[in-house]
Design a protein around this motif. Structure first.
Motif, PDB file in Angstrom:
ATOM      1  N   SER A 168       0.826  -1.203   0.000  1.00 21.39           N
ATOM      2  CA  SER A 168       0.000   0.000   0.000  1.00 21.39           C
ATOM      3  C   SER A 168       0.862   1.255   0.000  1.00 21.39           C
ATOM      4  CB  SER A 168      -0.933   0.013   1.215  1.00 21.39           C
ATOM      5  OG  SER A 168      -0.187   0.127   2.413  1.00 21.39           O
ATOM      6  N   LEU A 169       0.275   2.343  -0.482  1.00 19.79           N
ATOM      7  CA  LEU A 169       0.974   3.622  -0.490  1.00 19.79           C
ATOM      8  C   LEU A 169       1.209   4.127   0.935  1.00 19.79           C
ATOM      9  CD1 LEU A 169       2.104   5.943  -2.199  1.00 19.79           C
ATOM     10  CD2 LEU A 169      -0.192   6.923  -2.235  1.00 19.79           C
ATOM     11  N   ALA A 170       0.278   3.864   1.830  1.00 26.34           N
ATOM     12  CA  ALA A 170       0.431   4.297   3.225  1.00 26.34           C
ATOM     13  C   ALA A 170       1.645   3.645   3.871  1.00 26.34           C
ATOM     14  CB  ALA A 170      -0.830   3.967   4.016  1.00 26.34           C
ATOM     15  N   THR A 171       1.899   2.376   3.541  1.00 25.50           N
ATOM     16  CA  THR A 171       3.061   1.683   4.092  1.00 25.50           C
ATOM     17  C   THR A 171       4.351   2.317   3.617  1.00 25.50           C
ATOM     18  OG1 THR A 171       1.788  -0.377   4.080  1.00 25.50           O
ATOM     19  CG2 THR A 171       4.167  -0.563   4.341  1.00 25.50           C
ATOM     20  N   VAL A 172       4.382   2.719   2.353  1.00 23.09           N
ATOM     21  CA  VAL A 172       5.573   3.368   1.804  1.00 23.09           C
ATOM     22  C   VAL A 172       5.815   4.719   2.484  1.00 23.09           C
ATOM     23  CG1 VAL A 172       6.574   4.375  -0.279  1.00 23.09           C
ATOM     24  CG2 VAL A 172       5.387   2.182  -0.401  1.00 23.09           C
TER      25      VAL A 172
END
Length: 319
Positions: free
Chosen positions: A173-177
């Motif tokens: 996910s983008l949030a994890t990045v």
């Protein structure tokens, strides 16, 4: 030229360019050894499987009909299926593209934030030792391969000085990045380095050109200070060429992202393209090429709109 006519002309031009890109991608797909069926099913596919695949996908039809079918699939978001990951190419790109956009936007922001004031500063100190020094460093940064620069940064700031992780943030996910900003530092700096070198030179040249204009001499004769002339008048007029170049720099940003993502194992579209190239996953490769081409056309279109907004000469149709 009115704004409506200008927008209509630019939109039509963009549509024509995108159609030309689809023709090129379509021709590349049919130029694969053995055709699309052999490229997708692999070299071990039997003639019966190839014939069945061609019939299901409409590849046994005349080429004009195949192109119409290909366009219809594109309009429905169907870019094919990855035969190594067994997932829809459109879904893979939807998952990876936001991460690549984060990397390229951050790199562009950092690069421009450094390059623009640096170029103005160089122009204000033209032919002085600091100007020669920055010019030399810019040429070195521009001529250094992105991959080599990234390795040097990893050695310096991950091995000798353990300040940043050697690997980019991981996660689907983008949030994890985004949750690991320290791991983004080295990839972003690596992507921004060449941009600083290129755009600082453009900004320096544009500033010097504007400093020789009549309005600068008029402002000086009116008693305006050099600092005020530089930042209130020359700076804005010099930005027009930077905005125009930024739109054409989009493919360079995506090309740099491919190398940066592979080097730092960043889970974006560049790494997806790299892995697909290693495994000859043609649907993924062609899907990425199509998306990057559309992004380039869109970037150029937006750059033209911004340049028209900040440059009255473009709005008046005199350039």
């Amino acid at each position: 030229m009115t704004t409506f006519l200008y927008l209509t002309r630019r939109v039509l031009q963009a549509i024509v360019v995108v159609l030309i890109v689809t023709v090129v991608v379509f021709c590349l797909l049919h130029a694969l050894p053995g055709g699309p069926a052999r490229g997708i099913l692999g070299p071990q596919a039997t003639p019966q499987k190839i014939a069945e695949f061609n019939r299901e996908q409409g590849l046994d039809q005349p080429l004009p009909m195949q192109y119409v079918y290909y366009l219809r699939r594109l309009l429905h978001g169907d870019l094919g299926t990855s035969y190594t990951l067994n997932e829809a190419v459109s879904q893979l790109i939807v998952e990876r593209l936001p991460k690549t956009l984060v990397l390229t936007v951050l790199s562009a922001f950092v690069g421009l934030a450094l390059a623009i004031p640096l170029g103005v500063w160089q122009a204000a100190r033209r032919n002085k030792p600091v100007d020669y020094a920055i010019t030399t460093l810019s040429f070195i940064a521009y001529s250094t391969p992105v991959y080599f620069l990234g390795l040097i940064l990893v050695l310096l700031f991950s091995q000798l000085l353990p300040w940043f992780p050697p690997q980019a943030p991981q996660g689907d996910s983008l949030a994890t990045v985004l949750s690991d900003p320290a791991a983004l530092v080295l990839p972003v700096v690596t992507g921004a380095a060449s941009m600083v070198a290129v755009f600082s030179r453009y900004m320096r040249a544009a500033t010097l050109e504007n400093l020789s204009e009549d309005y600068v001499r008029t402002a000086k004769a009116g008693g305006a200070r050099q600092h005020a002339i530089l930042w209130r008048h020359v700076f804005r007029n010099s930005l027009t060429s930077i905005v125009a170049m930024l739109g054409y720099y989009v493919p360079v940003l995506f090309g740099g992202a491919l190398v940066v993502e592979q080097l730092f194992n960043y889970p974006g579209m560049g790494l997806l393209f790299w892995n697909a190239a290693q495994s000859s996953d043609y649907p993924v490769l062609l899907g990425c090429v199509l998306v990057i081409s559309i992004a380039t056309v869109s970037g150029t279109f937006l750059a033209d709109l911004v340049q028209r907004a900040i440059d009255p000469r473009v709005k008046a149709g005199r350039t």
